[in-house]
Design a protein around this motif. Sequence first.
Motif, short mmCIF file in Angstrom:
data_model
loop_
_atom_site.label_atom_id
_atom_site.label_comp_id
_atom_site.label_asym_id
_atom_site.label_seq_id
_atom_site.Cartn_x
_atom_site.Cartn_y
_atom_site.Cartn_z
N SER A 5 3.99 3.70 3.63
CA SER A 5 3.42 4.87 4.33
C SER A 5 4.21 6.12 3.97
CB SER A 5 3.45 4.65 5.84
OG SER A 5 2.80 3.46 6.19
N ARG A 45 12.78 -5.07 4.42
CA ARG A 45 13.04 -5.20 5.86
C ARG A 45 14.13 -6.22 6.07
NH1 ARG A 45 6.92 -4.89 8.50
NH2 ARG A 45 6.38 -3.04 7.31
N GLN A 80 3.57 -4.10 -0.72
CA GLN A 80 2.46 -3.59 0.09
C GLN A 80 1.50 -2.79 -0.76
OE1 GLN A 80 4.08 -1.11 3.22
NE2 GLN A 80 3.66 -2.69 4.74
N GLU A 130 -0.92 0.32 0.53
CA GLU A 130 -1.44 1.08 1.66
C GLU A 130 -2.43 2.11 1.13
OE1 GLU A 130 1.14 2.48 4.61
OE2 GLU A 130 2.03 0.51 4.93
N PHE A 160 0.00 1.18 16.11
CA PHE A 160 0.97 1.71 15.14
C PHE A 160 1.27 3.14 15.58
CE2 PHE A 160 -1.67 -1.30 12.72
CZ PHE A 160 -0.68 -2.17 12.25
N THR A 178 -1.12 5.80 13.77
CA THR A 178 -2.59 5.79 13.84
C THR A 178 -3.06 5.68 15.30
OG1 THR A 178 -2.46 3.43 13.33
CG2 THR A 178 -3.12 4.86 11.54
N GLY A 207 -3.35 -4.01 8.62
CA GLY A 207 -3.37 -3.10 9.75
C GLY A 207 -4.07 -1.82 9.32
N CYS A 208 -4.67 -1.12 10.27
CA CYS A 208 -5.35 0.12 9.90
C CYS A 208 -5.55 1.00 11.14
CB CYS A 208 -6.70 -0.17 9.26
SG CYS A 208 -7.89 -0.93 10.39
N GLY A 209 -6.08 2.18 10.92
CA GLY A 209 -6.37 3.06 12.05
C GLY A 209 -6.69 4.46 11.59
N ALA A 225 -6.12 5.32 7.60
CA ALA A 225 -5.09 4.69 6.77
C ALA A 225 -5.15 3.19 6.99
CB ALA A 225 -3.71 5.22 7.13
N PHE A 226 -4.72 2.46 5.99
CA PHE A 226 -4.63 1.01 6.14
C PHE A 226 -3.47 0.52 5.29
CE2 PHE A 226 -7.67 2.12 2.86
CZ PHE A 226 -7.20 1.42 1.76
N GLY A 227 -2.98 -0.66 5.60
CA GLY A 227 -1.86 -1.20 4.84
C GLY A 227 -1.88 -2.71 4.87
#
Length: 341
Positions: free
Chosen positions: A170, A194, A208, A210, A248, A251, A282-284, A305-307
């Motif tokens: 992101s 991470r 990822q 995104e 998130f 979003t 995930g998205c939003g 956005a989405f990832g």
Amino acid sequence: MKEKIEELLREIERLKAQKLQEVEEIRVKLLGKKGAVTRLFEEFREVLPEQKKEFGQRLNILKTKAAEKIEELRRKIEDEPAANTAGFDYTKPGDRFELGGRHPISITREEIIAIFNKFGYALAEGPEIEDDWHVFGALNFPPEHPARDMQDTFFISSGPNPVLLRTHTSSVQVRSMERMPLPIRIICPGRVFRNEAISARAHCIFHQVEGLYIDKNVSFADLKQAVLLFAREMFGEETKVRLRPSYFPFTEPSAEVDVSCNICKGKGCNICKGTGWLEIMGCGMVDPNVLEASGIDSKEYSGFAFGMGVERIAMLKWQVKDLRLYFENDVRFLKEFDSVI
Ligand code: PHE
């Protein structure tokens, strides 16, 4: 003395050599300073005068024969290179030249990118070493948000604006919003980090992809359609999609995307744990705070956005049960993907 000369002559006749090194050893043994022929010449000094003529002739013949034989052996080896590798079968097929295949993560990442390219998304990339602003601050993470905690993020430096390894791509979306003219339609693939214990389901490094779309009048329905088209391209025409409410910081509203299980076709199996659904991303809708933080007027523009995790998509596609296989480079595992183009 006569006997010795005759015996040496017979011996010279029988001499054989495979390598130049052996020829040199023979030369030293016969004609070297302490060689057999040289020694006979020394003995010759003691020979009675009336025998000198006869022995002299015999000795000279011996010396010539020895020199000729050595030359003959040397030439034979030099002229026939095959003699150097005696027993080698030149008609045998050569060693097979092994061609490497593409890594399953590369295959999956390129496939995801190709699908979104077709939908008109441009590729955007950014740095893996980031600052707090691009990974968290600009994405509406409150200062005390747990994702910033030492347990999730690899920090390179501390302080008010620490340097860190990005925990999601992101950050590339933020950099693009700061820089690119509107509208924006981009896809951001990349490695993320991470601080997690490595297990079958988690790794501290993963990949990822995104996506971000910002324009006037972008709605949640557009997001849903983009997600559905992607899922059908990736997992097959029959694939169904469902959205579950989620959260998130960047979003609002946010959702988790499930696709119908492509193994049991939704009936329930051990891959989908009997539910018939598999979570893929995930998205939003981009939170207005995120748009404003990058200087975009949230009253005029909206976006989604989405990832998704590339490892996860690849796991679902090929039913890989242990994430660690992607990083161990076991040739037996990698070879299974040789036939995938
Ligand atoms: N950045 C989120 C993650 O890493 C994924 C995501 C991207 C979710 C965009 C929603 C919108 O988990």
